[in-house]
Design a protein around this motif. Sequence first.
Motif, short mmCIF file in Angstrom:
data_model
loop_
_atom_site.label_atom_id
_atom_site.label_comp_id
_atom_site.label_asym_id
_atom_site.label_seq_id
_atom_site.Cartn_x
_atom_site.Cartn_y
_atom_site.Cartn_z
N GLY A 373 0.82 -1.20 0.00
CA GLY A 373 0.00 0.00 0.00
C GLY A 373 0.85 1.25 0.00
O GLY A 373 0.54 2.23 -0.70
N ARG A 374 1.92 1.24 0.80
CA ARG A 374 2.82 2.41 0.82
C ARG A 374 3.53 2.56 -0.53
O ARG A 374 3.71 3.69 -1.02
CB ARG A 374 3.85 2.25 1.94
N ALA A 375 3.94 1.43 -1.12
CA ALA A 375 4.61 1.50 -2.42
C ALA A 375 3.67 2.07 -3.49
O ALA A 375 4.09 2.83 -4.36
CB ALA A 375 5.10 0.11 -2.83
N LEU A 376 2.39 1.71 -3.40
CA LEU A 376 1.40 2.25 -4.32
C LEU A 376 1.29 3.76 -4.15
O LEU A 376 1.32 4.52 -5.14
CB LEU A 376 0.05 1.59 -4.09
N ALA A 377 1.21 4.20 -2.91
CA ALA A 377 1.09 5.64 -2.63
C ALA A 377 2.34 6.39 -3.07
O ALA A 377 2.26 7.56 -3.47
CB ALA A 377 0.84 5.85 -1.14
N LEU A 393 5.42 -3.29 -10.85
CA LEU A 393 6.29 -2.14 -10.68
C LEU A 393 6.04 -1.07 -11.74
O LEU A 393 5.86 -1.37 -12.92
CB LEU A 393 7.75 -2.58 -10.76
N THR A 394 6.06 0.19 -11.32
CA THR A 394 6.11 1.30 -12.25
C THR A 394 7.56 1.45 -12.73
O THR A 394 8.46 0.75 -12.27
CB THR A 394 5.69 2.61 -11.55
N LEU A 395 7.79 2.40 -13.63
CA LEU A 395 9.16 2.65 -14.07
C LEU A 395 10.03 3.04 -12.88
O LEU A 395 11.15 2.53 -12.71
CB LEU A 395 9.18 3.74 -15.13
N ARG A 396 9.52 3.93 -12.04
CA ARG A 396 10.29 4.31 -10.84
C ARG A 396 10.47 3.11 -9.91
O ARG A 396 11.52 2.95 -9.29
CB ARG A 396 9.58 5.46 -10.11
N GLY A 397 9.45 2.27 -9.84
CA GLY A 397 9.56 1.07 -9.01
C GLY A 397 10.62 0.12 -9.51
O GLY A 397 11.30 -0.55 -8.71
N ARG A 398 10.79 0.05 -10.84
CA ARG A 398 11.84 -0.81 -11.38
C ARG A 398 13.22 -0.35 -10.94
O ARG A 398 14.12 -1.16 -10.71
CB ARG A 398 11.77 -0.84 -12.91
#
Length: 410
Positions: A373-377, A393-398
């Motif tokens: 949930g925190r990663a989503l936010a 993952l988003t691009l930033r998440g990658r």
Amino acid sequence: MPSALPDGEPMPEDGALPASALQGAGARPLGFYLHVPYCATRCGYCDFNTYTATELRGSGGVLASRDNYADTLIDEVRTARKVLGDDPRPVRTVFVGGGTPTLLPAADLVRMLGAVREEFGLADDAEITTEANPESVDPAYLSELRAGGFNRVSFGMQSAKQHVLKVLDRTHTPGRPEQCVAEARAAGFEHVNLDLIYGTPGESDDDWRATLDAAIGAGPDHVSAYALIVEEGTQLARRIRRGEVPMTDDDVHADRYLIADEVLGAAGFSWYEVSNWATSEAGRCLHNELYWRGADWWGAGPGAHSHVGGVRWWNVKHPGAYAGALAAGRSPGAGREILAAEDRRVERILLELRLLEGCPLTLLRPAGLDAAGRALADGLLEAGPYGEGRAVLTLRGRLLADAVVRDLVD
């Protein structure tokens, strides 16, 4: 020199697996990894289980020779048939890696593949890949591989810039990998990959863009791009420690990754795993997907790792010891571990989160769900898939994939 093997329990001399390992096997694809541990020279950044002629001299005798290596590896393929018994699965993927597999004659690689075909059978649409050093193949060699059943080839390009290749101790000539792609296409290979490395000391953004442009211009349908990791014990690590070249930089790695995704995306490549892009779903590396999805594979060769039904094992590392075990009728396995349910859950999160499809939120425990949930936010996970029960993952998440995984496995 190559890194150490993991700890584990002893491998049975006959290589037998627990009965539980093959339960439900019919629902899982089976692949083979065939390791060729020889290189003409050792690249400065490499800690793979590979050996030059100098490193083997006097330490393995005839058993470590390249001349009879194919016969030795075929012995392990036959051992695999005995261990897996009447497992009816045809092999879905075969990947010949190294080292430099193409230091062996093409006929040897074809014979190794033939042993897998003879003992297990190949699926009608089996993916058959070999890695290749650009300087170790020519049109005739590639044509022999294609005629022998190989349908995918992966060339180690790393960089298009000579000064970058020099830091990596790569011996091929800039431009040769691009020629290899054309030669592979002419030989009939439908799927061709180029391996790239970014973040080498002395590489600039312009150097990296030039490498990407050269790779794309060559016409592969798959590109792998990896951040340079400086492993302890390598020549590059020693050079950095002596101050001869600067240490690699995480921020530079992040910038280079963003450049890669931008340039490859504009050229029609789509990411499907954090470090891999393909022009179509058919262009993906199916063998690597077996690893990422926890399927079954048998790794044959010195230091090769295998996984079948939650049992992971690894072979002795030295080619001489490997050949000696097989010659004596023993499994070359050095050790193994039987993965507990929790181990398999954690591995699924770690590997599947790196994929375009992500991992199911049902794999997460309460603390991991809170972290998701925190990663989503924070913009690290895609909102749409999250609402459908998957962490993607988003691009930033990658860019922060390892950190996201650490939080989600709690």
